[in-house]
Design an enzyme around this catalytic site. Structure first.
Site, PDB file in Angstrom:
ATOM      1  N   ARG A   1       0.832  -1.205   0.000  1.00 12.65           N
ATOM      2  CA  ARG A   1       0.000   0.000   0.000  1.00 12.65           C
ATOM      3  C   ARG A   1       0.874   1.265   0.000  1.00 12.65           C
ATOM      4  NH1 ARG A   1      -5.397  -0.150   0.244  1.00 12.65           N
ATOM      5  NH2 ARG A   1      -5.943  -2.200   0.976  1.00 12.65           N
TER       6      ARG A   1
ATOM      7  N   LEU B   1      -6.357   4.813   0.904  1.00 14.94           N
ATOM      8  CA  LEU B   1      -5.075   5.520   0.855  1.00 14.94           C
ATOM      9  C   LEU B   1      -4.425   5.537   2.235  1.00 14.94           C
ATOM     10  CD1 LEU B   1      -6.455   8.353  -1.396  1.00 14.94           C
ATOM     11  CD2 LEU B   1      -4.706   6.677  -2.085  1.00 14.94           C
TER      12      LEU B   1
ATOM     13  N   HIS C   1     -18.788  10.499  -2.415  1.00 11.58           N
ATOM     14  CA  HIS C   1     -19.279   9.205  -1.949  1.00 11.58           C
ATOM     15  C   HIS C   1     -20.786   9.160  -2.141  1.00 11.58           C
ATOM     16  CE1 HIS C   1     -19.351   5.495   0.317  1.00 11.58           C
ATOM     17  NE2 HIS C   1     -20.366   5.979   1.004  1.00 11.58           N
TER      18      HIS C   1
ATOM     19  N   LEU D   1     -11.817   6.003   6.130  1.00 15.22           N
ATOM     20  CA  LEU D   1     -12.528   5.822   4.848  1.00 15.22           C
ATOM     21  C   LEU D   1     -13.873   6.547   4.831  1.00 15.22           C
ATOM     22  CD1 LEU D   1     -12.631   4.195   2.112  1.00 15.22           C
ATOM     23  CD2 LEU D   1     -13.971   2.509   3.373  1.00 15.22           C
ATOM     24  N   ASP D   2     -14.115   7.329   3.769  1.00 17.62           N
ATOM     25  CA  ASP D   2     -15.391   8.019   3.554  1.00 17.62           C
ATOM     26  C   ASP D   2     -15.798   8.893   4.751  1.00 17.62           C
ATOM     27  OD1 ASP D   2     -15.614   6.849   1.022  1.00 17.62           O
ATOM     28  OD2 ASP D   2     -16.655   5.104   1.810  1.00 17.62           O
TER      29      ASP D   2
ATOM     30  N   GLN E   1     -27.073  12.962 -10.116  1.00 19.22           N
ATOM     31  CA  GLN E   1     -26.979  14.140  -9.235  1.00 19.22           C
ATOM     32  C   GLN E   1     -25.535  14.407  -8.803  1.00 19.22           C
ATOM     33  OE1 GLN E   1     -29.413  16.323  -8.645  1.00 19.22           O
ATOM     34  NE2 GLN E   1     -30.512  15.058 -10.124  1.00 19.22           N
ATOM     35  N   GLU E   2     -24.746  13.327  -8.664  1.00 19.64           N
ATOM     36  CA  GLU E   2     -23.316  13.504  -8.347  1.00 19.64           C
ATOM     37  C   GLU E   2     -22.653  14.376  -9.410  1.00 19.64           C
ATOM     38  OE1 GLU E   2     -21.040   9.935  -7.298  1.00 19.64           O
ATOM     39  OE2 GLU E   2     -22.911   8.898  -6.880  1.00 19.64           O
TER      40      GLU E   2
HETATM   41  C1  GAR Z   1     -19.738   7.050  -7.853  1.00 19.26           C
HETATM   42  O1  GAR Z   1     -21.054   6.752  -7.472  1.00 19.26           O
HETATM   43  C2  GAR Z   1     -18.938   7.493  -6.639  1.00 19.26           C
HETATM   44  O2  GAR Z   1     -19.675   8.283  -5.729  1.00 19.26           O
HETATM   45  C3  GAR Z   1     -18.571   6.171  -6.022  1.00 19.26           C
HETATM   46  O3  GAR Z   1     -18.234   5.358  -7.115  1.00 19.26           O
HETATM   47  C4  GAR Z   1     -18.988   5.774  -8.259  1.00 19.26           C
HETATM   48  C5  GAR Z   1     -18.009   6.037  -9.383  1.00 19.26           C
HETATM   49  O4  GAR Z   1     -18.676   6.318 -10.598  1.00 19.26           O
HETATM   50  N1  GAR Z   1     -17.489   6.295  -5.064  1.00 19.26           N
HETATM   51  C6  GAR Z   1     -17.387   5.581  -3.950  1.00 19.26           C
HETATM   52  O5  GAR Z   1     -18.160   4.688  -3.648  1.00 19.26           O
HETATM   53  C7  GAR Z   1     -16.217   5.969  -3.057  1.00 19.26           C
HETATM   54  N2  GAR Z   1     -16.345   5.405  -1.768  1.00 19.26           N
HETATM   55  P1  GAR Z   1     -17.876   7.005 -11.790  1.00 19.26           P
HETATM   56  O6  GAR Z   1     -16.573   6.209 -11.978  1.00 19.26           O
HETATM   57  O7  GAR Z   1     -18.796   6.853 -12.977  1.00 19.26           O
HETATM   58  O8  GAR Z   1     -17.610   8.424 -11.405  1.00 19.26           O
END
Ligand code: GAR
Length: 198
Positions: free
Chosen positions: A73, A101, A117, A152-153, A181-182
């Site tokens: 790691r 990380l 997240h 984490l998160d 929405q992200e």
């Molecule tokens: C997204 O939903 C993001 O929030 C999640 O992975 C997906 C990636 O989608 N991340 C996590 O779960 C981090 N803990 P993408 O590759 O299409 O952006």
């Protein structure tokens, strides 16, 4: 012009949303930064091709290549940091980057390391967030952009979006609705951070 580095592991749709925002005329003034490099920890990550198609440089730092190191790691994170540091980035954005990380890495980018997240943190850190939210009977789910801390998160929340759960929702359907929405949330938060740094 400030540099942004984005780390991905998969589809990279959040990365693409940030790249698009940074390249849009009407956003350019707000961003004042460019995505100079997209790094994946998997050579087959589909987001790499998306980045290249948008004219963004890409790199692969494969975590598996460090499996034989005394501390895999730490060795992976050291190489990742070496590639990132060449960009002297104002921000390092995790966008579906599915590696834990090391505290040393997180410390190195303190104040510059951001994650998205797919849950309303601090609820449902980790994996299978949508299924766990459905199992718990949540009526609202969402996504969170936060500063990265060694846990984490976790870390100070910079922005959230709330998505209602609809009757008959599946984890997959919910994941898609949250993901769309992200794509609005992450560029908005990044633009705000860059404006503060200007
Ligand atoms: C997204 O939903 C993001 O929030 C999640 O992975 C997906 C990636 O989608 N991340 C996590 O779960 C981090 N803990 P993408 O590759 O299409 O952006």
């Amino acid at each position: 012009m400030k540099n942004i580095v984005i780390l991905i592991s998969g589809g990279g749709s959040n990365m693409a949303a940030i790249v698009q925002a940074s390249q849009r005329e009407d956003w350019a003034g707000r961003f004042g930064a460019r995505v100079s490099l997209v790094i994946a920890n998997k050579p087959a990550a589909p987001g790499l091709a998306t980045a290249r198609a948008a004219g963004i440089a890409t790199a692969v730092v494969e975590h598996k290549a460090f499996a034989a190191a005394a501390d895999p790691r730490a060795a992976f994170d050291a190489e990742l940091a070496a590639v990132i540091d060449r960009e002297a980035p104002a921000l390092v954005l995790l966008a579906g980057f599915m590696r834990i990380l090391t505290p040393g890495f997180v410390e190195r980018y303190a104040g510059r390391l951001i994650n998205i997240h797919p849950s309303l943190l601090p609820a449902f850190a980790g994996l299978q967030t949508h299924q766990r939210a459905l199992d718990a009977g949540c009526q609202f789910v969402g996504a969170t952009v936060h500063r990265v801390t060694p846990e984490l998160d976790h870390g100070p929340i910079l922005g959230q979006v709330v998505v209602p759960v609809l009757p008959g929702d599946t984890a997959e359907g919910l994941a898609q609705r949250v993901l769309s929405q992200e794509h609005r949330l992450y560029p908005r938060v990044v633009a705000g951070l860059l404006a503060e740094m200007a």
